[in-house]
Design a protein around this motif. Structure first.
Motif, PDB file in Angstrom:
ATOM      1  N   SER B  74     -58.382  22.928 -12.065  1.00  0.00           N
ATOM      2  CA  SER B  74     -56.970  24.302 -11.520  1.00  0.00           C
ATOM      3  C   SER B  74     -56.642  24.855 -12.624  1.00  0.00           C
ATOM      4  CB  SER B  74     -55.486  23.414 -11.311  1.00  0.00           C
ATOM      5  OG  SER B  74     -55.180  23.010 -12.061  1.00  0.00           O
ATOM      6  N   LEU B  75     -55.948  26.248 -12.619  1.00  0.00           N
ATOM      7  CA  LEU B  75     -54.850  27.057 -13.188  1.00  0.00           C
ATOM      8  C   LEU B  75     -53.922  27.454 -12.263  1.00  0.00           C
ATOM      9  CD1 LEU B  75     -55.538  29.944 -15.129  1.00  0.00           C
ATOM     10  CD2 LEU B  75     -56.163  31.072 -13.640  1.00  0.00           C
ATOM     11  N   GLN B  76     -53.286  27.128 -13.807  1.00  0.00           N
ATOM     12  CA  GLN B  76     -51.857  27.574 -13.185  1.00  0.00           C
ATOM     13  C   GLN B  76     -51.555  28.280 -13.935  1.00  0.00           C
ATOM     14  OE1 GLN B  76     -49.282  23.700 -14.045  1.00  0.00           O
ATOM     15  NE2 GLN B  76     -50.240  22.655 -13.199  1.00  0.00           N
ATOM     16  N   ILE B  77     -50.135  29.319 -13.223  1.00  0.00           N
ATOM     17  CA  ILE B  77     -49.788  31.002 -13.482  1.00  0.00           C
ATOM     18  C   ILE B  77     -48.472  31.061 -13.574  1.00  0.00           C
ATOM     19  CG2 ILE B  77     -49.774  33.484 -13.167  1.00  0.00           C
ATOM     20  CD1 ILE B  77     -52.296  33.300 -11.758  1.00  0.00           C
ATOM     21  N   ALA B  78     -47.615  30.922 -14.809  1.00  0.00           N
ATOM     22  CA  ALA B  78     -45.787  30.376 -14.431  1.00  0.00           C
ATOM     23  C   ALA B  78     -45.304  32.420 -13.845  1.00  0.00           C
ATOM     24  CB  ALA B  78     -46.028  29.990 -15.840  1.00  0.00           C
ATOM     25  N   ALA B  79     -44.681  31.993 -13.188  1.00  0.00           N
ATOM     26  CA  ALA B  79     -43.143  33.032 -12.719  1.00  0.00           C
ATOM     27  C   ALA B  79     -44.542  34.802 -12.746  1.00  0.00           C
ATOM     28  CB  ALA B  79     -42.594  33.614 -14.228  1.00  0.00           C
ATOM     29  N   THR B  80     -45.508  33.957 -11.891  1.00  0.00           N
ATOM     30  CA  THR B  80     -46.381  35.210 -10.814  1.00  0.00           C
ATOM     31  C   THR B  80     -45.233  36.658 -10.653  1.00  0.00           C
ATOM     32  OG1 THR B  80     -47.037  33.684 -10.052  1.00  0.00           O
ATOM     33  CG2 THR B  80     -48.190  34.848  -9.124  1.00  0.00           C
ATOM     34  N   GLN B  81     -46.066  37.330 -11.687  1.00  0.00           N
ATOM     35  CA  GLN B  81     -45.456  39.446 -11.366  1.00  0.00           C
ATOM     36  C   GLN B  81     -46.779  39.189 -10.813  1.00  0.00           C
ATOM     37  OE1 GLN B  81     -45.860  39.974 -16.207  1.00  0.00           O
ATOM     38  NE2 GLN B  81     -44.658  38.799 -16.548  1.00  0.00           N
ATOM     39  N   PRO B  82     -46.304  41.223 -10.159  1.00  0.00           N
ATOM     40  CA  PRO B  82     -47.036  42.019  -9.611  1.00  0.00           C
ATOM     41  C   PRO B  82     -48.741  41.636 -10.034  1.00  0.00           C
ATOM     42  CG  PRO B  82     -44.803  42.483  -9.346  1.00  0.00           C
ATOM     43  CD  PRO B  82     -45.201  41.596 -10.125  1.00  0.00           C
ATOM     44  N   GLY B  83     -48.692  42.095 -10.961  1.00  0.00           N
ATOM     45  CA  GLY B  83     -49.672  42.223 -11.974  1.00  0.00           C
ATOM     46  C   GLY B  83     -50.640  40.953 -11.898  1.00  0.00           C
ATOM     47  N   ASP B  84     -50.278  40.199 -11.265  1.00  0.00           N
ATOM     48  CA  ASP B  84     -51.070  38.845 -11.518  1.00  0.00           C
ATOM     49  C   ASP B  84     -51.881  38.820 -10.549  1.00  0.00           C
ATOM     50  OD1 ASP B  84     -48.661  36.872 -12.405  1.00  0.00           O
ATOM     51  OD2 ASP B  84     -50.425  37.349 -14.197  1.00  0.00           O
ATOM     52  N   SER B  85     -51.805  39.910  -9.265  1.00  0.00           N
ATOM     53  CA  SER B  85     -52.422  40.108  -7.888  1.00  0.00           C
ATOM     54  C   SER B  85     -54.383  39.925  -8.466  1.00  0.00           C
ATOM     55  CB  SER B  85     -52.352  41.376  -7.043  1.00  0.00           C
ATOM     56  OG  SER B  85     -50.796  40.046  -6.715  1.00  0.00           O
ATOM     57  N   ALA B  86     -54.721  39.659  -7.512  1.00  0.00           N
ATOM     58  CA  ALA B  86     -56.148  39.615  -8.216  1.00  0.00           C
ATOM     59  C   ALA B  86     -56.958  38.833  -8.173  1.00  0.00           C
ATOM     60  CB  ALA B  86     -56.755  39.423  -9.635  1.00  0.00           C
ATOM     61  N   VAL B  87     -58.686  38.561  -7.591  1.00  0.00           N
ATOM     62  CA  VAL B  87     -58.872  37.555  -7.427  1.00  0.00           C
ATOM     63  C   VAL B  87     -59.622  36.428  -8.326  1.00  0.00           C
ATOM     64  CG1 VAL B  87     -61.620  36.994  -6.475  1.00  0.00           C
ATOM     65  CG2 VAL B  87     -59.934  38.590  -5.751  1.00  0.00           C
ATOM     66  N   TYR B  88     -59.372  35.626  -8.697  1.00  0.00           N
ATOM     67  CA  TYR B  88     -59.570  34.426  -9.275  1.00  0.00           C
ATOM     68  C   TYR B  88     -61.019  34.053  -9.652  1.00  0.00           C
ATOM     69  CZ  TYR B  88     -55.217  35.686 -11.323  1.00  0.00           C
ATOM     70  OH  TYR B  88     -53.843  36.614 -11.789  1.00  0.00           O
ATOM     71  N   PHE B  89     -61.844  33.845 -10.538  1.00  0.00           N
ATOM     72  CA  PHE B  89     -62.872  32.559 -10.097  1.00  0.00           C
ATOM     73  C   PHE B  89     -63.029  31.580 -11.356  1.00  0.00           C
ATOM     74  CE2 PHE B  89     -65.960  35.681  -7.696  1.00  0.00           C
ATOM     75  CZ  PHE B  89     -64.858  36.622  -7.801  1.00  0.00           C
ATOM     76  N   CYS B  90     -62.919  30.762 -11.138  1.00  0.00           N
ATOM     77  CA  CYS B  90     -63.723  29.348 -11.953  1.00  0.00           C
ATOM     78  C   CYS B  90     -65.240  29.957 -12.220  1.00  0.00           C
ATOM     79  CB  CYS B  90     -63.033  28.586 -11.176  1.00  0.00           C
ATOM     80  SG  CYS B  90     -63.685  27.463 -10.458  1.00  0.00           S
TER      81      CYS B  90
END
Lengths: 112, 115
Positions: B74-90
């Motif tokens: 798993s990938l945890q992103i803290a305090a998500t920001q607008p710039g985190d909008s994306a597609v995430y690939f493992c």
């Protein structure tokens, strides 16, 4: 910063045409890769190269060939484009470790 | 066969909340697991990796958790920001297969941030 550039962002070609996609990296990486990206299928490896004039087939090499005459440049060739090769093509380079890859912005190819 | 998969194809979170993106893998012999982020109109960008002998690794606002018992990443992103909008690939590094390094990507999860 590592920079990987691709010759075109968008390309439209006709069925049967020969298509060249160029990729250049400026980090002196030995390893370079070509992927295609399709919705629902993720990234699939077409070919990769670990040295000048060396190439290895990836998972889906059929219908493609590659050329690596210089370390910084890796070309993908579609000998006779077909409509099922319409896709986003991504080039990447890597030093060590091999899994830390630096990608170009992609070329969206449409074959009509 | 061996595969890297994702539990959710899309994830929508409120700005400021934490995000958790999940991934299942099947090859217990993979030595590294990697997360990439792909923003709209760009190629994937390496975020963080974790070696198979670790169960947690932290980066800047991101944490990777590896559970080898259930083959889950798993990938945890803290305090998500607008710039985190994306597609995430493992992706999993399956080591050398037929003389070449084998990196297998998952299908991706789209993360959208609600204001």
């Amino acid at each position: 910063d590592v920079k990987v550039t691709q010759s075109s962002r968008y390309l439209v070609k006709r069925t049967g045409e020969k298509v060249f996609l160029e990729c250049v990296q400026d980090m002196d990486h030995e390893n370079m890769f070509w992927y295609r990206q399709d919705p629902g299928l993720g990234l699939r490896l077409i070919y990769f190269s670990y040295d000048v004039k060396m190439k290895e087939k990836g998972d889906i090499p059929e219908g493609y060939s590659v050329s690596r005459e210089k370390k910084e440049r890796f070309s993908l060739i579609l000998e006779s484009a077909s409509t099922n090769q319409t896709s986003m093509y991504l080039c990447a380079s890597a030093g060590t470790p091999l899994y830390e890859q630096y990608f170009g912005p992609g070329t969206r190819l449409t074959v009509t | 066969g061996e595969s890297v998969g994702l539990h959710l194809p899309t994830l929508s979170v409120q700005e400021g909340d934490n995000s958790i993106i999940n991934c299942a893998y099947s090859n217990s012999a993979s030595d590294y697991f990697i997360w990439y982020k792909q923003e709209s109109g760009k190629g994937p960008q390496f975020i963080i990796d974790i070696r198979s002998n670790m169960d947690k690794r932290q980066g800047q606002r991101v944490t990777v958790l590896l559970n080898k018992t259930v083959k889950h990443l798993s990938l945890q992103i803290a305090a998500t920001q607008p710039g985190d909008s994306a597609v995430y690939f493992c992706a999993e590094n399956m080591g050398v297969i037929q003389g070449a390094q084998k990196l297998v990507f998952g299908q991706g999860t789209r993360l959208t941030i609600n204001p």
